[in-house]
Enzyme design. Structure first.
Site, PDB file in Angstrom:
ATOM      1  N   GLU A  14      49.046  37.032  37.482  1.00  0.00           N
ATOM      2  CA  GLU A  14      49.944  36.210  38.315  1.00  0.00           C
ATOM      3  C   GLU A  14      50.537  35.024  37.549  1.00  0.00           C
ATOM      4  O   GLU A  14      51.486  34.389  38.026  1.00  0.00           O
ATOM      5  CB  GLU A  14      49.198  35.676  39.545  1.00  0.00           C
ATOM      6  CG  GLU A  14      49.056  36.650  40.695  1.00  0.00           C
ATOM      7  CD  GLU A  14      48.059  37.769  40.432  1.00  0.00           C
ATOM      8  OE1 GLU A  14      48.436  38.940  40.576  1.00  0.00           O
ATOM      9  OE2 GLU A  14      46.902  37.487  40.079  1.00  0.00           O
ATOM     10  N   HIS A  34      42.189  49.026  33.067  1.00  0.00           N
ATOM     11  CA  HIS A  34      42.705  47.812  33.695  1.00  0.00           C
ATOM     12  C   HIS A  34      42.691  46.617  32.735  1.00  0.00           C
ATOM     13  O   HIS A  34      43.606  45.776  32.742  1.00  0.00           O
ATOM     14  CB  HIS A  34      41.885  47.501  34.949  1.00  0.00           C
ATOM     15  CG  HIS A  34      42.448  46.393  35.782  1.00  0.00           C
ATOM     16  ND1 HIS A  34      43.693  46.445  36.356  1.00  0.00           N
ATOM     17  CD2 HIS A  34      41.928  45.181  36.146  1.00  0.00           C
ATOM     18  CE1 HIS A  34      43.918  45.331  37.024  1.00  0.00           C
ATOM     19  NE2 HIS A  34      42.867  44.545  36.909  1.00  0.00           N
ATOM     20  N   PHE A  60      39.952  34.290  38.299  1.00  0.00           N
ATOM     21  CA  PHE A  60      39.245  35.565  38.454  1.00  0.00           C
ATOM     22  C   PHE A  60      37.776  35.414  38.056  1.00  0.00           C
ATOM     23  O   PHE A  60      36.884  36.007  38.657  1.00  0.00           O
ATOM     24  CB  PHE A  60      39.928  36.646  37.605  1.00  0.00           C
ATOM     25  CG  PHE A  60      39.528  38.035  37.945  1.00  0.00           C
ATOM     26  CD1 PHE A  60      40.185  38.742  38.941  1.00  0.00           C
ATOM     27  CD2 PHE A  60      38.487  38.668  37.282  1.00  0.00           C
ATOM     28  CE1 PHE A  60      39.813  40.052  39.267  1.00  0.00           C
ATOM     29  CE2 PHE A  60      38.108  39.965  37.590  1.00  0.00           C
ATOM     30  CZ  PHE A  60      38.771  40.659  38.592  1.00  0.00           C
ATOM     31  N   ASP A  62      35.258  48.838  32.778  1.00  0.00           N
ATOM     32  CA  ASP A  62      35.053  50.244  32.426  1.00  0.00           C
ATOM     33  C   ASP A  62      36.360  51.018  32.299  1.00  0.00           C
ATOM     34  O   ASP A  62      36.347  52.171  31.864  1.00  0.00           O
ATOM     35  CB  ASP A  62      34.198  50.920  33.509  1.00  0.00           C
ATOM     36  CG  ASP A  62      32.816  50.299  33.587  1.00  0.00           C
ATOM     37  OD1 ASP A  62      32.324  49.845  32.533  1.00  0.00           O
ATOM     38  OD2 ASP A  62      32.251  50.247  34.701  1.00  0.00           O
ATOM     39  N   THR A  63      37.432  50.421  32.744  1.00  0.00           N
ATOM     40  CA  THR A  63      38.679  51.179  32.842  1.00  0.00           C
ATOM     41  C   THR A  63      39.801  50.558  32.020  1.00  0.00           C
ATOM     42  O   THR A  63      39.640  49.490  31.416  1.00  0.00           O
ATOM     43  CB  THR A  63      39.147  51.248  34.314  1.00  0.00           C
ATOM     44  OG1 THR A  63      39.624  49.948  34.684  1.00  0.00           O
ATOM     45  CG2 THR A  63      38.022  51.673  35.255  1.00  0.00           C
ATOM     46  N   SER A 107      44.974  36.616  35.961  1.00  0.00           N
ATOM     47  CA  SER A 107      45.879  36.304  34.849  1.00  0.00           C
ATOM     48  C   SER A 107      47.243  36.975  34.996  1.00  0.00           C
ATOM     49  O   SER A 107      48.243  36.463  34.477  1.00  0.00           O
ATOM     50  CB  SER A 107      45.226  36.720  33.528  1.00  0.00           C
ATOM     51  OG  SER A 107      44.031  35.998  33.362  1.00  0.00           O
TER      52      SER A 107
HETATM   53  N1  LIG Z   1      40.207  41.970  35.790  1.00  0.00           N
HETATM   54  C1  LIG Z   1      40.733  40.733  35.610  1.00  0.00           C
HETATM   55  C2  LIG Z   1      41.854  40.327  36.350  1.00  0.00           C
HETATM   56  N2  LIG Z   1      42.393  41.170  37.246  1.00  0.00           N
HETATM   57  C3  LIG Z   1      43.199  40.747  38.339  1.00  0.00           C
HETATM   58  C4  LIG Z   1      44.674  40.691  37.996  1.00  0.00           C
HETATM   59  O1  LIG Z   1      44.945  39.631  37.110  1.00  0.00           O
HETATM   60  C5  LIG Z   1      45.492  40.461  39.262  1.00  0.00           C
HETATM   61  O2  LIG Z   1      45.066  39.273  39.882  1.00  0.00           O
HETATM   62  C6  LIG Z   1      45.380  41.601  40.262  1.00  0.00           C
HETATM   63  O3  LIG Z   1      45.743  42.819  39.669  1.00  0.00           O
HETATM   64  C7  LIG Z   1      46.317  41.351  41.476  1.00  0.00           C
HETATM   65  O4  LIG Z   1      47.666  41.259  41.069  1.00  0.00           O
HETATM   66  N3  LIG Z   1      42.380  39.106  36.150  1.00  0.00           N
HETATM   67  C8  LIG Z   1      41.824  38.232  35.252  1.00  0.00           C
HETATM   68  O5  LIG Z   1      42.315  37.085  35.072  1.00  0.00           O
HETATM   69  N4  LIG Z   1      40.723  38.601  34.542  1.00  0.00           N
HETATM   70  C9  LIG Z   1      40.168  39.843  34.699  1.00  0.00           C
HETATM   71  O6  LIG Z   1      39.141  40.132  34.008  1.00  0.00           O
HETATM   72  C1  LIG Z   2      39.936  43.337  33.496  1.00  0.00           C
HETATM   73  C2  LIG Z   2      38.915  44.344  33.772  1.00  0.00           C
HETATM   74  O1  LIG Z   2      38.761  45.225  32.983  1.00  0.00           O
HETATM   75  C3  LIG Z   2      38.125  44.308  34.975  1.00  0.00           C
HETATM   76  O2  LIG Z   2      37.540  43.200  35.451  1.00  0.00           O
HETATM   77  C4  LIG Z   2      38.147  45.524  35.782  1.00  0.00           C
HETATM   78  O3  LIG Z   2      36.987  46.242  35.541  1.00  0.00           O
HETATM   79  P1  LIG Z   2      36.956  47.827  35.652  1.00  0.00           P
HETATM   80  O4  LIG Z   2      37.788  48.337  34.517  1.00  0.00           O
HETATM   81  O5  LIG Z   2      35.502  48.158  35.474  1.00  0.00           O
HETATM   82  O6  LIG Z   2      37.508  48.165  36.995  1.00  0.00           O
END
Ligand SMILES: Nc1c(NC[C@H](O)[C@H](O)[C@H](O)CO)[nH]c(=O)[nH]c1=O
Ligand SMILES: CC(=O)[C@@H](O)COP(=O)(O)O
Length: 164
Positions: A60, A95, A27, A92-93, A58
């Site tokens: 996955e 996530h 990522f 920002d979220t 991560s």
């Molecule tokens: N935001 C980050 C992610 N997001 C992606 C997820 O891991 C995943 O690939 C997606 O939701 C599809 O299933 N992954 C990271 O490794 N680091 C991040 O900051």
């Molecule tokens: C893992 C994260 O928080 C990311 O990369 C997503 O960012 P956002 O929360 O601004 O959508």
């Protein structure tokens, strides 16, 4: 980064040559390079062999370890242990919390329930600077740490006579 220690006494090596699977999330591509360099250097130094599988993020990583375990059960490659590499940087979220917490939770579940050696090298940081300090082999070397942790867990599994 305050007080980076080499944790020398925490690590041991397996008696036999170990074969590991590195599962790396790309990522954050440049950070992934740094983590991978640390992990492969540590395994090379220990005389271990490895395959590398790349996934998008991560989240996955744990499922790929499950695929490899299932594959080994069907006559595919047996891995003595696994190294998980990735970087999750707060956005920002909410996530961030999902990716950071769920990837680690699933790795812990796999490690404990399936009795498999896993080194968790998934960084979870507030920003890029924190991530770089931890990923660089010449600084925090968290990829190397995760690889040495996996080797240590392989050795401990061996010590207790658990079936690999
Ligand atoms: N935001 C980050 C992610 N997001 C992606 C997820 O891991 C995943 O690939 C997606 O939701 C599809 O299933 N992954 C990271 O490794 N680091 C991040 O900051
Ligand atoms: C893992 C994260 O928080 C990311 O990369 C997503 O960012 P956002 O929360 O601004 O959508």
């Amino acid at each position: 980064m305050a007080g980076i220690s080499q944790h020398g006494k925490a690590f041991i090596r397996p008696k036999a040559k170990a074969h590991l699977l590195i599962v790396e999330a790309r990522f954050h591509d440049d950070l992934a390079d740094a983590l991978l360099e640390g992990a492969t250097s540590a395994l090379d130094e220990a005389g271990a062999t490895y395959d590398v599988v790349t996934v998008p993020g991560s989240l996955e990583i744990p499922a790929v370890i499950t695929f490899a375990l299932d594959g080994a059960g069907e006559g595919g490659t047996h891995y003595d242990g696994f190294v998980a590499l990735g970087t999750v940087i707060r956005g920002d979220t909410y996530h961030f919390d999902i990716v950071a917490n769920e990837s680690s939770r699933a790795l812990m579940d796999l490690s404990v329930q399936e009795a498999i050696p896993i080194g968790n090298g998934i960084l979870t940081t507030e920003n890029d600077a924190q991530a770089w300090t931890r990923a660089k082999r010449t600084e925090g070397d968290k990829g190397g740490f995760a690889a040495r942790a996996a080797l240590t867990m392989i050795a401990l599994k061996e010590k207790f006579g658990a079936q690999s």
